[in-house]
Design an enzyme around this catalytic site. Structure first.
Site, short mmCIF file in Angstrom:
data_model
loop_
_atom_site.label_atom_id
_atom_site.label_comp_id
_atom_site.label_asym_id
_atom_site.label_seq_id
_atom_site.Cartn_x
_atom_site.Cartn_y
_atom_site.Cartn_z
CB SER A 117 -0.95 -0.03 1.18
OG SER A 117 -1.80 1.07 1.14
CG HIS A 118 0.59 3.69 3.48
ND1 HIS A 118 -0.23 2.65 3.84
CD2 HIS A 118 1.30 4.01 4.59
CE1 HIS A 118 -0.03 2.37 5.12
NE2 HIS A 118 0.90 3.17 5.60
CG ASP A 281 -2.76 4.15 -1.29
OD1 ASP A 281 -3.61 3.95 -2.18
OD2 ASP A 281 -2.62 3.39 -0.30
CG ASP A 283 -3.22 -0.35 -1.92
OD1 ASP A 283 -2.97 0.83 -1.56
OD2 ASP A 283 -3.84 -1.14 -1.19
CG ASP A 285 -6.23 1.19 -0.38
OD1 ASP A 285 -5.28 1.99 -0.48
OD2 ASP A 285 -6.25 0.24 0.42
NE ARG A 286 -3.49 4.71 3.11
CZ ARG A 286 -2.84 4.98 4.22
NH1 ARG A 286 -2.36 6.19 4.44
NH2 ARG A 286 -2.64 4.05 5.12
CE LYS A 381 -7.13 2.60 2.74
NZ LYS A 381 -6.83 1.56 3.76
C1 VG1 Z 1 -2.74 2.73 8.49
C2 VG1 Z 1 -3.89 3.69 8.69
C3 VG1 Z 1 -5.21 2.94 8.66
C4 VG1 Z 1 -5.31 2.16 7.35
C5 VG1 Z 1 -4.10 1.27 7.18
C6 VG1 Z 1 -4.09 0.56 5.83
O1 VG1 Z 1 -2.72 1.79 9.55
O2 VG1 Z 1 -3.76 4.40 9.88
O3 VG1 Z 1 -6.27 3.86 8.80
O4 VG1 Z 1 -6.47 1.37 7.35
O5 VG1 Z 1 -2.90 2.04 7.26
O6 VG1 Z 1 -4.12 1.47 4.79
P1 VG1 Z 1 -1.73 1.91 10.80
O7 VG1 Z 1 -1.96 0.68 11.61
O8 VG1 Z 1 -0.35 2.07 10.25
O9 VG1 Z 1 -2.16 3.16 11.52
V1 VG1 Z 1 -3.42 1.05 3.30
O10 VG1 Z 1 -3.87 2.18 2.21
O11 VG1 Z 1 -1.77 1.03 3.75
O12 VG1 Z 1 -3.87 -0.54 3.05
CO CO Z 2 -3.47 1.64 0.33
#
Ligand code: VG1
Ligand code: CO
Length: 552
Positions: A117-118, A281, A283, A285-286, A381
């Site tokens: 993801s991010h 982001d 993937d 989804d953001r 998302k």
């Molecule tokens: C973070 C965000 C959370 C989100 C998760 C996955 O998690 O705070 O809101 O659902 O990333 O997003 P954490 O545990 O690091 O706070 V993604 O777009 O990386 O799948």
């Molecule tokens: Co993501």
């Protein structure tokens, strides 16, 4: 060709976090590391009843380094397991929402998303794997915990001894008894978007000269945004930038916020700024939403505003059932839900907790403060969806982003909001900090602090626990909350997605109903709360950090 059993030894660090298993690429490249996890997953899915035999699995990822190699490994293992068919995104590419759309649209058994993801990509970056169930949503905790338990005793994995297959040409091919259908990553998703939004209105908006910049940050959102915005909606060529997914994201950090998407922010501050800016982001989804003249929309505000205007979209023309937000997300959406007379649910962080509420029809819209917004069209998302939602509202109202947001604050009040991240802190120090906070919880309730203009008492100090209203499952220790009488809040939790040390997240929120007081810079408006947070948690003393690494 035949099926081969490869002996392996187990790894002990394969417990999935907030959103799947995420580790450094180098760890995933260790012998049997990915394979052990996939075998544990397949075996758990299979159970005693051989559920997976003949089933359809969706497979794709965000195109980051190791994506292509992982696809080949998983295809061989899925064939050995007896899956009937794999729907694979061409080139191994599928955004997270596109996986969800394919699982649901084609009634697949489940799907695998290859993404961190991010998190940063490239050979020195991160890789990740996540399983989504037949509803298209992230596996519930019960399943991820069971898979983790299996990884601890993994003694081998099964794979065909077949050669790599061509994943770049559309069409079908065969591995043993399993069919691999290489599909267009965008087509099903784009068709779904057409059912959600008023494409004619958005097309007319662009035809009228409306300008936009979508920064896909060299990640997987590019092909989706380009096809839909430039291809279907007539936005001028070049509207979508950084549109080709690169293995290392071209050095960008595809975690869209005003810090990481600095180039987009620069364009949105220029005198010839486009009318509308957006980013997604790794993937896709953001989403990040920015109005002209450097006007970023806080994700919590975005959720509230989309909910308030949902009826302007074809999908929600008859209204919404309810809203769900993660606990640290601001309470702006709660006010809209109250005004609409629909329920608002507060869940732990991570999209997996929205699935049951969506499946049960209790909510239509969901969101998180971390730039995540989505709805019942999927069980993930969805970045491009959120951008189209905004475009739909902009097109129908004819108003600018800033005008819409300010009108929202005037009507509902403004929830000043910020998240302070202390990244890469020592894990032990972070645990000590959280444990110390938890110990102090009982004595905090009733204490008086100088919050905003005056002093006020703590109404509730607790460690957030959630009971799923649908299946009754209980999740504890989801973040320390300190809630003041006015509704102002400080929340502390540790990230579950990082791969280096620990990340402490401090979430700050304060409500301001008076429009005359809604133009204070956010950090200033939250100043007293920030000071209380730093002091209460002894952040500097325990982590050695005087200031956060990222403020959003
Ligand atoms: C973070 C965000 C959370 C989100 C998760 C996955 O998690 O705070 O809101 O659902 O990333 O997003 P954490 O545990 O690091 O706070 V993604 O777009 O990386 O799948
Ligand atoms: Co993501």
């Amino acid at each position: 060709m035949s099926i081969v059993n490869h002996p392996t030894t187990p790894y002990s660090d394969q417990r999935p976090g907030t959103s799947g298993l995420r580790k450094k690429v180098s760890r995933f490249q260790l012998p049997g590391y990915l394979e052990n996890f996939v075998q544990a997953l397949f075996d758990e899915l299979d159970g005693a009843a051989h559920d997976t035999r003949g089933q359809t699995l969706v497979l794709g990822g965000d195109g980051r380094f190791y994506n292509r190699a992982a696809v080949q490994i998983i295809l061989r293992m899925a064939a050995a397991k007896g899956f009937g068919r794999v729907l694979l995104g061409q080139g191994g590419i599928l955004s997270t929402p596109a996986v969800s759309a394919l699982i649901r649209g084609r009634q697949a058994f489940g799907g695998i998303v290859l993404s961190a993801s991010h998190n940063p990509g490239g050979p020195d970056g991160d890789f990740g794997i996540k399983y989504n169930a037949g509803n298209g949503g992230p596996a519930p905790e019960k399943l991820t915990e069971a898979v983790f338990a299996r990884t601890l005793t993994m003694g081998g994995f099964c794979s065909t001894d077949s050669a790599d297959v061509d994943i770049d040409t559309l069409g079908t091919l065969q591995i043993e008894q399993m069919t691999v259908e290489v599909v267009d990553p965008v087509a099903d998703y784009a068709a779904l978007m057409q059912t959600c939004f008023d494409f004619d209105a958005i097309r007319a908006l662009f035809a009228g000269g409306f300008t936009m910049r979508f920064d896909a940050m060299n990640a997987v959102g590019g092909p989706y945004a380009k096809h839909i915005l430039e291809g279907m909606l007539g936005a001028p060529a070049g509207t979508v930038v950084n549109a080709v997914p690169l293995e290392d994201f071209g050095g960008l950090h595809p975690d869209p916020n005003p810090v990481n998407a600095a180039d987009l922010m620069a364009h949105m501050s220029a005198s010839d700024s486009p009318d509308f800016g957006a980013a997604s982001d790794g993937d896709a989804d953001r989403n990040m939403i920015v109005g002209r003249n450097n006007f970023p929309v806080a994700p919590s505000d975005s959720l509230a505003l989309l909910a308030a205007h949902a009826r302007l979209t074809p999908r929600f023309k008859d209204g919404i059932q309810g809203i769900a937000r993660s606990m640290p997300t601001s309470q702006a959406a709660d006010r809209v839900a109250a005004a609409l007379g629909v329920p608002c649910f507060e869940t732990p962080t991570g999209w997996k907790f929205f699935g049951n509420l969506l499946d049960a029809g209790k909510v239509s819209l969901c969101g998180e403060e971390s730039y995540g917004t989505g709805s019942d069209h999927l069980r993930e998302k969805d970045g491009v969806w959120a951008v189209l939602f905004w475009l739909n509202i902009l097109a129908v109202t004819g108003l600018s982003v800033e005008t819409l947001v300010r009108a929202h604050w005037t009507k509902y009040g403004r929830n000043y909001y910020s998240r302070h991240d202390y990244e890469g802190v020592d894990s032990t120090a972070a645990d000590v900090l959280m444990a110390a906070l938890r110990t102090r919880l009982p004595e905090l309730t009733g204490l008086e602090f100088a919050t905003a203009l005056s002093s006020e008492r703590v109404k509730l100090a607790d460690d957030f626990a959630y009971t799923d209203p649908v299946d009754g499952s209980v999740t504890t220790q989801q973040g320390v909350r300190i809630i003041f009488e006015s509704g102002a809040r400080i929340v502390f939790r540790l990230s579950g997605t990082g791969t280096e040390g620990a990340t402490l997240r401090v979430y700050l929120e304060r409500y301001e109903p008076d429009s005359a007081a809604q133009n204070v810079p956010t950090q200033e408006a939250l100043g007293p709360l920030i000071a209380i947070a730093q002091d209460l948690a002894r952040i500097a003393a325990l982590t050695g950090r005087a200031t956060p690494t990222v403020i959003t």
